[in-house]
Design a protein around this motif. Sequence first.
Motif, PDB file in Angstrom:
ATOM      1  N   PHE A 140      11.665  22.832   5.285  1.00 56.84           N
ATOM      2  CA  PHE A 140      11.407  21.680   4.264  1.00 56.84           C
ATOM      3  C   PHE A 140      12.346  21.587   3.184  1.00 56.84           C
ATOM      4  N   GLN A 141      13.628  21.624   3.634  1.00 57.22           N
ATOM      5  CA  GLN A 141      14.868  21.408   2.600  1.00 57.22           C
ATOM      6  C   GLN A 141      14.880  19.944   2.341  1.00 57.22           C
ATOM      7  N   LEU A 142      15.161  18.937   3.236  1.00 60.23           N
ATOM      8  CA  LEU A 142      15.810  17.686   3.139  1.00 60.23           C
ATOM      9  C   LEU A 142      15.062  16.702   3.888  1.00 60.23           C
ATOM     10  N   ALA A 143      14.563  15.957   3.269  1.00 65.17           N
ATOM     11  CA  ALA A 143      13.767  14.577   3.949  1.00 65.17           C
ATOM     12  C   ALA A 143      14.544  13.544   3.726  1.00 65.17           C
ATOM     13  N   VAL A 144      14.541  12.389   4.576  1.00 68.49           N
ATOM     14  CA  VAL A 144      15.143  11.388   4.481  1.00 68.49           C
ATOM     15  C   VAL A 144      14.290  10.113   4.752  1.00 68.49           C
ATOM     16  N   ASP A 145      13.848   9.297   3.824  1.00 68.44           N
ATOM     17  CA  ASP A 145      13.157   8.233   3.982  1.00 68.44           C
ATOM     18  C   ASP A 145      13.992   6.959   4.275  1.00 68.44           C
ATOM     19  N   ILE A 146      13.933   6.179   5.500  1.00 67.72           N
ATOM     20  CA  ILE A 146      14.917   5.222   5.677  1.00 67.72           C
ATOM     21  C   ILE A 146      14.216   3.963   5.728  1.00 67.72           C
ATOM     22  N   GLY A 147      14.921   2.899   5.198  1.00 72.55           N
ATOM     23  CA  GLY A 147      14.139   1.692   4.898  1.00 72.55           C
ATOM     24  C   GLY A 147      13.009   1.986   3.902  1.00 72.55           C
ATOM     25  N   CYS A 148      13.503   2.614   2.688  1.00 72.91           N
ATOM     26  CA  CYS A 148      12.504   3.115   1.954  1.00 72.91           C
ATOM     27  C   CYS A 148      11.927   2.005   1.155  1.00 72.91           C
ATOM     28  N   GLY A 149      12.691   0.801   0.797  1.00 73.54           N
ATOM     29  CA  GLY A 149      12.050  -0.209   0.132  1.00 73.54           C
ATOM     30  C   GLY A 149      12.082   0.246  -1.396  1.00 73.54           C
ATOM     31  N   SER A 150      10.930  -0.017  -2.064  1.00 69.84           N
ATOM     32  CA  SER A 150      11.198   0.275  -3.502  1.00 69.84           C
ATOM     33  C   SER A 150      10.596   1.763  -3.942  1.00 69.84           C
ATOM     34  N   VAL A 205       0.653  -0.965   0.016  1.00 71.47           N
ATOM     35  CA  VAL A 205       0.000  -0.104   0.007  1.00 71.47           C
ATOM     36  C   VAL A 205       0.768   1.251  -0.003  1.00 71.47           C
ATOM     37  N   THR A 206       0.523   2.189  -0.744  1.00 72.84           N
ATOM     38  CA  THR A 206       1.385   3.598  -0.687  1.00 72.84           C
ATOM     39  C   THR A 206       0.536   4.549   0.293  1.00 72.84           C
ATOM     40  N   PRO A 207       1.131   4.838   1.314  1.00 71.77           N
ATOM     41  CA  PRO A 207       0.499   5.504   2.315  1.00 71.77           C
ATOM     42  C   PRO A 207       0.229   6.968   2.293  1.00 71.77           C
ATOM     43  N   LEU A 231       5.969   5.331  11.073  1.00 70.23           N
ATOM     44  CA  LEU A 231       4.642   4.804  10.922  1.00 70.23           C
ATOM     45  C   LEU A 231       4.628   3.485  10.523  1.00 70.23           C
ATOM     46  N   SER A 232       3.655   2.775  10.732  1.00 70.63           N
ATOM     47  CA  SER A 232       3.481   1.220  10.438  1.00 70.63           C
ATOM     48  C   SER A 232       1.964   1.118  10.606  1.00 70.63           C
ATOM     49  N   TYR A 233       1.694  -0.443   9.973  1.00 76.04           N
ATOM     50  CA  TYR A 233       0.318  -0.815  10.221  1.00 76.04           C
ATOM     51  C   TYR A 233       0.319  -2.148  10.622  1.00 76.04           C
ATOM     52  N   THR A 234      -0.955  -2.679  11.299  1.00 74.37           N
ATOM     53  CA  THR A 234      -1.202  -3.773  12.130  1.00 74.37           C
ATOM     54  C   THR A 234      -1.290  -4.819  10.838  1.00 74.37           C
ATOM     55  N   LEU A 235      -0.962  -5.946  11.144  1.00 78.68           N
ATOM     56  CA  LEU A 235      -1.316  -7.046  10.019  1.00 78.68           C
ATOM     57  C   LEU A 235      -2.592  -7.667   9.963  1.00 78.68           C
ATOM     58  N   ALA A 276      10.554   6.781   8.662  1.00 82.32           N
ATOM     59  CA  ALA A 276      10.720   5.290   8.205  1.00 82.32           C
ATOM     60  C   ALA A 276       9.271   4.775   8.035  1.00 82.32           C
ATOM     61  N   MET A 277       8.892   4.336   6.945  1.00 83.28           N
ATOM     62  CA  MET A 277       7.445   3.878   6.803  1.00 83.28           C
ATOM     63  C   MET A 277       7.346   2.294   6.438  1.00 83.28           C
ATOM     64  N   THR A 278       6.941   1.759   7.891  1.00 81.21           N
ATOM     65  CA  THR A 278       6.841   0.183   7.855  1.00 81.21           C
ATOM     66  C   THR A 278       8.155  -0.154   7.744  1.00 81.21           C
ATOM     67  N   ALA A 279       9.090   0.193   8.487  1.00 79.40           N
ATOM     68  CA  ALA A 279      10.385  -0.226   8.350  1.00 79.40           C
ATOM     69  C   ALA A 279      11.231  -0.187   9.545  1.00 79.40           C
ATOM     70  N   ALA A 280      10.804   0.775  10.698  1.00 80.68           N
ATOM     71  CA  ALA A 280      11.631   1.031  11.943  1.00 80.68           C
ATOM     72  C   ALA A 280      11.589  -0.305  12.849  1.00 80.68           C
TER      73      ALA A 280
END
Length: 270
Positions: free
Chosen positions: A41-51, A20-22, A138-142, A109-113
Motif C-alpha cells: 500500500f505504498q503508491l496508488a495511481v488514479d488515472i483520468g482522475c478528473g477533479s 458522485v464520489t464513489p 470502475l464505472s457506472y451505467t448512465l 481509473a474511476m469512470t475514465a477507462a
Amino acid sequence: MAVRVYEAKDHAAAYLQYRVTPREMIEKITSFMQRQTPQQFQLAVDIGCGSGQGTILLAPHFTKVVGIDVSAAQLEMAQANDNPPNVLYRQGPAEELPFQAGEVDLVTAMTAAHWFDRQRFLREADRVLRPGGCLALLSYTLDMELDYKDVSDTLNDICKEFYAALLPFRNAFLGTNSMKIYTDMFDSCPYPDKEWNECVRLNRTLPLNGYIGMVETFSSYQKLKQMDPAEARRLSDDIRTKLLSAMQVSSPDTEVTVVVKYFYWLARKP
C-alpha cells in the motif's frame, strides 16, 4: 488518451460540483488488495482522475497517491481541493505513465477507462505495477434512477426520456454500451487472479437540481450544448419541469434519492 473530453473550465467545474464520489468502491478495492497482498500500500495511481474526487479517497490507505489527467482544467480543479499532504497531481495520458517499471501498487481509473486507448493502457498498467499489484477499473451505467415517495416509477420514465434525447450525441468511440468496453478489457487482461462485479447500487440524497446537473456533465449533453446551447437548456428545463410536476413540488432543491449503478473489475498482477 484516445479521446479527450472534460477540458473546458466550466465543464470541469460542473464535474467537481455534481459527480458522485464513489467512497464505497474504495473499500472494495482496498479489501481485495488486503486479501491478496496486504503489505503493498505504498503508491496508488488514479488515472483520468478528473477533479480528484476519487483520488483523495485513496489517501488514507496509501503512503502516496498520484492523480493523472490530460485535462489542465480538471487538474486545476483537483489542485484547488483540500487535498491531503500525500496526494499530488500530474498532467499526462493514461497510456504513458511517469513511473518506473514495477513501481506502483494500485492502478485505478474511476469512470475514465472507456476514454483510453484500452490495449495500450493495459500494457502500460502492467508495466508500472509491482508483482502482486492491483488493477482496478470502475464505472457506472448512465441509467441512473430516482427514488421519491410513491412516484419513483413515473420519475424514472421521465429520466428515460432525458437519456434517450441524449443518445444521438453519444461519442462514437464509446459504442452503444459502456459496460461492454469494460467486459472486453476484463477478458483481455491476462492476470489469472481477477474478478468482475456489476450493479453495485450507490444511493445519494441530492436536490433535484443536483441530479439534473449530474446528467449535464455527461459528454453527450456537453456535445448537445456545444452544437445547440438553446436546445440543451430547453431539454434540461423540460425534464426538470416534468419531474417537479410528478413530485408535486415547486422547488428544484427538493431532495430525491439518486441511485447510481456501478460495475467494476479487479485484477492482481502475478
